[in-house]
Design a protein around this motif. Structure first.
Motif, PDB file in Angstrom:
ATOM      1  N   LEU A 127     -59.344  27.232  -0.475  1.00  0.00           N
ATOM      2  CA  LEU A 127     -59.397  25.975   0.277  1.00  0.00           C
ATOM      3  C   LEU A 127     -58.183  25.837   1.174  1.00  0.00           C
ATOM      4  O   LEU A 127     -58.295  25.496   2.353  1.00  0.00           O
ATOM      5  N   LEU A 128     -57.013  26.130   0.617  1.00  0.00           N
ATOM      6  CA  LEU A 128     -55.788  26.082   1.412  1.00  0.00           C
ATOM      7  C   LEU A 128     -55.865  27.081   2.566  1.00  0.00           C
ATOM      8  O   LEU A 128     -55.491  26.767   3.701  1.00  0.00           O
ATOM      9  N   LEU A 129     -56.391  28.277   2.287  1.00  0.00           N
ATOM     10  CA  LEU A 129     -56.529  29.286   3.322  1.00  0.00           C
ATOM     11  C   LEU A 129     -57.501  28.827   4.405  1.00  0.00           C
ATOM     12  O   LEU A 129     -57.250  29.005   5.605  1.00  0.00           O
ATOM     13  N   ALA A 130     -58.615  28.216   3.991  1.00  0.00           N
ATOM     14  CA  ALA A 130     -59.631  27.780   4.953  1.00  0.00           C
ATOM     15  C   ALA A 130     -59.070  26.737   5.908  1.00  0.00           C
ATOM     16  O   ALA A 130     -59.248  26.819   7.123  1.00  0.00           O
ATOM     17  N   THR A 132     -55.934  26.125   6.581  1.00  0.00           N
ATOM     18  CA  THR A 132     -54.862  26.717   7.387  1.00  0.00           C
ATOM     19  C   THR A 132     -55.430  27.507   8.554  1.00  0.00           C
ATOM     20  O   THR A 132     -54.984  27.368   9.698  1.00  0.00           O
ATOM     21  N   LEU A 133     -56.438  28.345   8.286  1.00  0.00           N
ATOM     22  CA  LEU A 133     -57.041  29.148   9.351  1.00  0.00           C
ATOM     23  C   LEU A 133     -57.744  28.282  10.388  1.00  0.00           C
ATOM     24  O   LEU A 133     -57.710  28.571  11.587  1.00  0.00           O
ATOM     25  N   HIS A 134     -58.396  27.200   9.936  1.00  0.00           N
ATOM     26  CA  HIS A 134     -59.083  26.321  10.878  1.00  0.00           C
ATOM     27  C   HIS A 134     -58.090  25.541  11.740  1.00  0.00           C
ATOM     28  O   HIS A 134     -58.471  25.012  12.789  1.00  0.00           O
ATOM     29  N   ASN A 135     -56.844  25.454  11.300  1.00  0.00           N
ATOM     30  CA  ASN A 135     -55.837  24.771  12.102  1.00  0.00           C
ATOM     31  C   ASN A 135     -55.330  25.635  13.252  1.00  0.00           C
ATOM     32  O   ASN A 135     -54.702  25.122  14.185  1.00  0.00           O
ATOM     33  N   VAL A 136     -55.565  26.950  13.184  1.00  0.00           N
ATOM     34  CA  VAL A 136     -55.075  27.852  14.231  1.00  0.00           C
ATOM     35  C   VAL A 136     -55.635  27.495  15.609  1.00  0.00           C
ATOM     36  O   VAL A 136     -54.874  27.322  16.566  1.00  0.00           O
ATOM     37  N   PRO A 137     -56.984  27.388  15.773  1.00  0.00           N
ATOM     38  CA  PRO A 137     -57.494  27.056  17.107  1.00  0.00           C
ATOM     39  C   PRO A 137     -57.064  25.670  17.587  1.00  0.00           C
ATOM     40  O   PRO A 137     -56.940  25.449  18.793  1.00  0.00           O
ATOM     41  N   GLU A 138     -56.846  24.745  16.661  1.00  0.00           N
ATOM     42  CA  GLU A 138     -56.379  23.429  17.063  1.00  0.00           C
ATOM     43  C   GLU A 138     -54.960  23.512  17.615  1.00  0.00           C
ATOM     44  O   GLU A 138     -54.614  22.863  18.606  1.00  0.00           O
ATOM     45  N   GLY A 139     -54.123  24.331  16.968  1.00  0.00           N
ATOM     46  CA  GLY A 139     -52.782  24.557  17.486  1.00  0.00           C
ATOM     47  C   GLY A 139     -52.830  25.237  18.840  1.00  0.00           C
ATOM     48  O   GLY A 139     -52.059  24.895  19.753  1.00  0.00           O
ATOM     49  N   ALA A 198     -49.047  19.630   3.276  1.00  0.00           N
ATOM     50  CA  ALA A 198     -48.327  19.535   4.545  1.00  0.00           C
ATOM     51  C   ALA A 198     -48.128  20.909   5.169  1.00  0.00           C
ATOM     52  O   ALA A 198     -48.255  21.070   6.391  1.00  0.00           O
ATOM     53  N   LEU A 199     -47.838  21.911   4.341  1.00  0.00           N
ATOM     54  CA  LEU A 199     -47.595  23.253   4.865  1.00  0.00           C
ATOM     55  C   LEU A 199     -48.846  23.853   5.515  1.00  0.00           C
ATOM     56  O   LEU A 199     -48.735  24.708   6.398  1.00  0.00           O
ATOM     57  N   SER A 200     -50.023  23.407   5.089  1.00  0.00           N
ATOM     58  CA  SER A 200     -51.249  23.922   5.710  1.00  0.00           C
ATOM     59  C   SER A 200     -51.319  23.555   7.189  1.00  0.00           C
ATOM     60  O   SER A 200     -52.013  24.217   7.973  1.00  0.00           O
TER      61      SER A 200
END
Length: 273
Positions: A127-130, A132-139, A198-200
């Motif tokens: 879940l944490l990985l999911a 985090t990865l989904h935040n990449v395109p938003e960044g 928060a780190l995610s």
């Protein structure tokens, strides 16, 4: 006829305001994730379902509007101003962004499949990985919009860049809670659950900075990256946000949020453009 580059701030002192806007744009999405993770200190059962639907709908409206006005239209205008084929970069970039998220969803669980109550992946690092990865395109979207704001050939304003960051931050509120709340339920201390949640979101400013640097070094690809970010955000809206605020009924709250978010982005684009 192409519109002239628009600026929110007067020319005098503009460089200082550029720096402030860029710093705020990079920070706001991470702050949204941190605030969502902080729910572990104030709420026992997470965010109210109706309020969560409104937040998701509002973020959807902002992201849809931003994808069109802040990403796709500037991509078309920049290509045309350079004598290129106006439809090629936005089409290729948009499909590339959609394809990238399709691949991402194929290798990771959907963010909201777990639910705030733990669900299938609630106690699993996946879940944490999911998230985090989904935040990449938003960044990436934040970074490329900031790059467009700094590019004199682009019509992206500081207001559009900041509104996009706020819209993503609103979406990140429930995401932070989705990570931190189940962790507390599984016995992890609140402080550690907050930190993990928060780190995610830390990947967003990192991804934004890397994208900002990339587009600054390789200016010709900026139209493609703008459209790529648009495709990635539209995918998140269609695949994650809209189904989530319609799940379990009472989707009207989310629809109202979409209208409010879209109208706000449109208002700022027109009023401050």
């Amino acid at each position: 006829m192409l519109s002239e580059p628009r600026r929110l701030f007067p020319e005098e002192g503009y460089r200082i305001n550029e720096t402030i806007t860029s710093a705020a744009g990079l920070s706001i999405p991470f702050i949204g994730t941190a605030l969502g993770s902080a729910m572990v200190f104030f709420l026992r059962k997470g965010i109210s379902p109706v309020f969560q639907k409104i937040l998701l709908g509002f973020a959807s409206g902002v992201m849809i509007a931003a994808s069109v006005w802040s990403l796709l239209i500037p991509s078309i205008e920049m290509t045309a101003s350079r004598g290129g084929i106006p439809w090629l970069p936005p089409t290729a970039g948009f499909l590339g962004g959609m394809g990238f998220l399709l691949f991402l969803d194929a290798v990771t669980p959907h963010i909201y499949d777990s639910g705030a109550d733990g669900g299938r992946f609630g106690k699993n690092p996946m879940l944490l990985l999911a998230v985090t990865l989904h935040n990449v395109p938003e960044g990436m979207a934040v970074g490329v919009v900031l790059a467009g704001m700094l590019n004199p050939d682009s019509a992206i304003t500081a207001a559009e860049a900041l509104v996009l960051s706020v819209g993503i931050a609103v979406q990140n509120l429930p995401e932070g809670a989705i990570i931190s709340m189940p962790l507390v339920g599984s016995g992890i201390k609140k402080s550690r659950a907050f930190l993990l949640g928060a780190l995610s979101g830390a990947v967003e400013p990192l991804g934004a900075v890397l994208t900002l640097l990339l587009t600054a070094l390789i200016t010709p690809v900026l139209p493609y990256i703008l459209a790529f970010a648009a495709g990635a955000m539209i995918y998140v809206v269609v695949e994650e946000l809209v189904p989530e605020f319609h799940a379990g009924g009472k989707g009207t709250a989310g629809t109202i949020g979409v209208a409010a978010g879209f109208a706000l982005m449109m208002l700022l684009d027109v009023a401050l453009g």
